[in-house]
Scaffold this active site. Structure first.
Site, PDB file in Angstrom:
ATOM      1  N   GLY A  29       0.419  -1.039   0.037  1.00 16.88           N
ATOM      2  CA  GLY A  29      -0.276  -0.112  -0.115  1.00 16.88           C
ATOM      3  C   GLY A  29       1.168   1.132  -0.230  1.00 16.88           C
ATOM      4  N   ASP A  32       2.630   5.655   4.203  1.00 13.29           N
ATOM      5  CA  ASP A  32       1.796   5.903   5.688  1.00 13.29           C
ATOM      6  C   ASP A  32       0.494   6.251   5.450  1.00 13.29           C
ATOM      7  OD1 ASP A  32       4.110   7.777   6.396  1.00 13.29           O
ATOM      8  OD2 ASP A  32       3.900   9.049   5.213  1.00 13.29           O
ATOM      9  N   SER A 544       7.909 -14.985 -45.457  1.00 16.43           N
ATOM     10  CA  SER A 544       9.243 -15.933 -44.384  1.00 16.43           C
ATOM     11  C   SER A 544       9.597 -14.629 -43.080  1.00 16.43           C
ATOM     12  CB  SER A 544      10.080 -16.630 -45.465  1.00 16.43           C
ATOM     13  OG  SER A 544      10.534 -15.569 -46.081  1.00 16.43           O
TER      14      SER A 544
END
Lengths: 635, 270
Positions: A29, A32, A544
């Site tokens: 997260g 703070d 190719s």
């Protein structure tokens, strides 16, 4: 000797019984948002903190003149306390009555994403912490995105600090919607979204009086509902060799079974060498009975019936369900390097136990984790996420990440340092296993009495291959047919191998999957090589698109091979669209159409480039004629 | 489809440790393993013998402070012979030579760090296997499985390499050596359950005598016993399931100053 006896006090914690399950969770997260406080609270509420540590914590908090800050418990280092942020992954143990937990504490500061990724890579599930005041922020989104990339699909979200918003129900629902919307867009369905206050202890281990409107579980019981990652033994067998030991007369192959089940007597194929052998014994030390079976997750040793030479990095599997082999593939990459990723620079790739030298050939798109928008760009900055094309010098045994994650992911090294991690997609590229496998045995080459020199003396020119490659609509067939006509007029022995013609006979059994396309080109390359040996000039006209296929055609014809790039930009080809194929591909009626939905790999060092978007047909023909006159006319 | 057999937690830990040993042996040019004679060290030695089918294909190092318990020395002599170990015995500098700003017990413990540096310098080992665990101590919780050290043996905990999907850091510039930690994920109780399951020998000092036992073994003068009646492995496990006193409570240097352990560790203490 001093006898400072330490007292040992039992707690009220219920005793774990015998072998309990251990679940690893990572907590992520934005900085703070309260991750460390949440961990401190979880430990406290589950009686997981030794009394002496609680005491030390109280002393430190008193000394610093604050109330008890649970986050201090984790901030074991002086430096961290001073900066007030968590600086590295830390592992913390606690128990619920249900089972044992290891919390992997990942930092929220932007600089420390490396640690978050290291921690999250080994977790069973994740807790995403969102501050009820601040809501979803940059790191909330980035961490969520990285969780999804690391394959962690059990995610529970906590809206923390509910005490600071007066436990407001409407605030919670606003954030719940915001989080759910973002996570859904990146493919994560959160198990639970819970309102909590870690600081106060609301709805962590105990329900909260202030949030009677919330009817979901507490965080602790939500954690108890997460599951340990399921065993990979029902997936195809993958055994990447770690080492080969010769401590005594046995030759023991050491490996971890990454998925599937290995049994004595199993026929194994090793990739990418494609060697085969049978399992003779499964070896174990201090085991009362000799094992006959080994399952996903076990680290084992085994011996083989036939003595084949295989090294660390080879992947053993059953032949019926072998890994994909390719030297080029797409990847979804996150970049950790201090220097930005550079296209064309050489990096080392570690995939399972193998190492390869690779280059990032192109960056297809950059992902902005904030907006989920794609951007164009050539370079990927630190902590950036991108879709890229990886090209390896050597053949790689790999799997699609979604199907078999252990062989579908890799890390990149720049010098000594890990600079990125990637997830593999095999989409759009052929499995090259068949094209590189030699199944014929007991072959004796017969030497002919007519030599190449005798043939070219008789014909008045050398034999050789003019290998036309380029996008559909670039003009390969048109030029090939006209070149054949003009050369024939001048007395050359010449023949055109055309894509559609060859598919009527020699290659009638091949479809248009990447593997069948590769086999189509392999056969044409071999036939063209034989024609050239016979003294003919053979002109091939095939898109190719893959470099590896053209390189194999070059190997078949050796010095007689001439790669001629019939060049035209995509827009021009699409405008010409002689067979109406581009239009159908754009409508989605043709899958994996070169240039639209499948890659075209330009030749790196072709013998000749004929640019049909700038020169008219006559000029192109003159260019081709003088090339042939210069290279093939017998002196 | 037959039902899948989930590995037990101990099986998972064992498999991971063996994988780490084999990665180490495949990629580290000149490895050695620390053998402190303690319970973790003996579990580690057992796992090495499992990884290499009864062999220990690198030297063991016992950094001898000269102040271990007599029972530990007796244990060393017995199993060195019995298990056919290639054992290097290393000495330590006297305590007077150690940084006198460290608190007394930490200063004493730091002798071992210096002793290890001597051995590393003499034998030029590029990798050292050590039996630390993340649950022992908060700073050890931050360690990586492959943890590079500078040539002076220092650990830079602020700048650790990423460790993704078991791709450990195995390439280094010359002059670096690496600590390898096969037991990092184990806890104290895992160690005892594994000792019980595998019947691994340990020094008797761990078992209670006269109401006291050692939970962790260091030098005699800085290690204290804890009150306990656990005199068998089963009783120790039973005790650990109920205790909330930390394992290193009897190790004096952990309790001297807030940052004593951190200072020891950044300087290379195991």
């Amino acid at each position: 000797m001093t006898q400072n006896v330490v007292e040992l006090k039992p707690t009220s914690q219920p005793a774990p019984t015998g072998q309990r399950e251990v679940l690893r969770i990572v907590i992520v997260g934005h900085v703070d948002h309260g991750k460390s406080t949440l961990i401190g609270r979880l430990l406290y509420d589950t009686n997981s903190i030794p009394p002496e540590k609680v005491k030390a914590l109280e002393e430190v908090s008193k000394k610093r003149g604050k109330g008890i800050e649970w986050a201090y418990l984790l901030d074991a280092l002086q430096a961290e306390r001073d900066q007030g942020i968590t600086i590295d992954v830390s592992h913390i143990w606690f128990k619920s009555p249900q089972r044992d937990y290891v919390i992997i504490d990942a930092p929220g500061h932007k600089e420390f994403i490396t640690n978050m990724v290291s921690g999250a890579a080994s977790a069973d599930g994740a807790l995403l912490v969102v501050d009820a005041n601040e809501g979803v922020r940059e790191q909330t989104r980035r961490h969520g995105y990285l969780l999804q990339m690391l394959g962690i699909d059990q995610v529970t979200v906590v809206i923390n600090k509910m005490d600071q918003v007066d436990y407001a129900e409407d605030r919670f629902y606003v954030l719940e919607r915001e989080v759910t919307q973002y996570l859904r867009e990146i493919g994560i369905t959160p198990r639970f979204i819970l309102p909590i206050s870690a600081y106060v202890g609301s709805n962590v281990a105990k329900t909260s009086d202030q949030m009677e409107w919330h009817h979901g579980p507490t965080l602790l019981s939500a954690l108890d509902k997460m599951e340990v990652r399921p065993s990979a033994e029902h997936l195809p067998l993958r055994v990447p060799l770690q080492d080969i030991y010769k401590f005594d007369d046995r030759r023991i192959f050491a490996a971890r079974i990454e998925s599937g089940v290995l049994r004595v007597g199993d026929e194994l194929v090793f990739s990418p060498s494609n060697k085969t052998s049978r399992v003779k014994t499964i070896e174990a030390w201090s085991s009362p009975v000799e094992p006959v079976v080994a399952r996903a997750g076990q680290t084992v040793g085994f011996t083989l019936e036939e003595q084949i030479f295989v090294e660390r990095g080879e992947v053993a599997s059953h032949a019926a369900d072998a890994p994909f082999e390719s030297n080029v593939f797409k990847a979804h990459l996150f970049w950790l390097g201090r220097e930005p990723l550079k296209v064309g620079k050489r990096y080392r790739m570690k995939l399972a136990t193998a190492r390869h030298d690779i280059v990032i050939e192109q960056v297809d798109r950059l992902v902005d984790t904030d907006t989920l928008q794609s951007q164009q760009g050539e370079s990927v900055a630190r902590h950036g996420i991108a879709d890229v094309v990886v090209r390896s010098r050597s053949m790689v045994a790999l799997d699609e990440y979604r199907a078999l994650p252990k062989l579908g992911r890799f890390v990149l090294l720049d010098g000594y340092d890990v600079v990125g991690g990637g997830l593999i997609s095999t989409e759009g590229y052929p499995d090259q296993r068949d094209a590189t496998t030699i199944r014929s045995t007991n072959i004796t080459h017969v030497d002919l009495r007519v030599t190449g020199a005798m043939r070219s003396a008789q014909n008045g020119h050398r034999g050789g291959v003019l290998w036309f490659t380029g996008l559909s609509g670039a003009g390969k067939s048109t030029l090939a047919v006209e070149l054949e006509r003009r050369l024939h007029q001048r007395g050359y022995h010449v023949y055109v191998l055309d894509g559609d013609n060859v598919r009527e006979g020699l290659n009638a059994n091949l479809g248009f999957s990447p593997e069948d396309r590769a086999e189509n080109i392999r056969r044409v390359g071999e036939v063209a090589g034989l024609f050239a040996d016979a003294g003919l000039i053979v002109i091939t006209a095939f898109i190719s698109p893959y470099r590896a296929d053209r390189d194999r055609a070059r190997d078949a014809a050796r010095d007689a091979f001439h790669e001629i790039y019939i060049k035209s930009d995509l827009a021009t080809c699409e405008q010409r669209d002689p067979k109406g194929l581009y239009e159908r591909a754009r409508r989605g009626e043709i899958k994996e159409f070169t240039g639209i939905s499948a890659p075209y790999e330009e030749p790196e060092t072709p013998e000749l480039v004929v640019d049909t978007s700038v020169a008219d047909e006559d000029a192109c023909m003159q260019q081709l004629m003088s090339f042939v006159e210069g290279r093939f006319r017998q002196a | 489809m037959e039902p899948s057999v989930r590995q037990s937690h101990l099986d998972q830990l064992e498999a991971e440790s063996i994988y780490i040993f084999r990665e180490m042996f495949a990629q580290i040019e000149k490895p050695a393993m620390l053998w402190s004679l303690g319970k973790d060290s003996n579990v580690m030695l057992w796992l090495a013998r499992k990884a290499f089918f009864g062999h220990v294909p690198f030297p063991l190092v016992h950094v001898d402070t000269g102040k271990k318990f007599p029972e530990m020395y007796a244990f060393r002599e017995k199993y060195e012979k019995e298990w056919n170990l290639n054992l290097i015995r290393g000495g330590c500098p006297p305590v007077e030579d150690i940084d006198d700003s460290l608190p007394p017990a930490a200063r004493s413990a730091a002798r071992k760090t210096e002793g290890l540096k001597w051995i590393l310098a003499e034998h030029q080992f590029t990798g050292v296997v050590a039996g630390i665990r993340r649950d022992e101590q908060a700073i050890r919780a931050k360690e990586r499985v492959f943890s590079p050290r500078s040539d002076s043996g220092e650990w830079s905990f602020k700048d650790q390499p990423p460790e993704l999907w078991d791709h450990y850091k195995t390439e280094f510039p010359p002059g670096t050596h690496v600590r390898i930690h096969p037991l990092l994920q184990w806890t104290e109780i895992d160690i005892w359950r594994y000792i019980q399951r595998e019947n691994i020998p340990v020094v008797d000092l761990y078992f209670a005598k006269d109401g006291l036992r050692y939970r962790s073994l260091g030098d005699q003068d800085i290690t204290n016993p804890v009150p306990s009646t656990a005199s068998t492995i089963a009783e120790i496990i039973e005790e650990l399931e109920h205790t909330s006193v930390s394992e290193r409570a009897g190790r004096a240097m952990d309790h001297e100053a807030e940052d004593a352990f951190e200072r020891l560790r950044t300087d290379g203490y195991m």
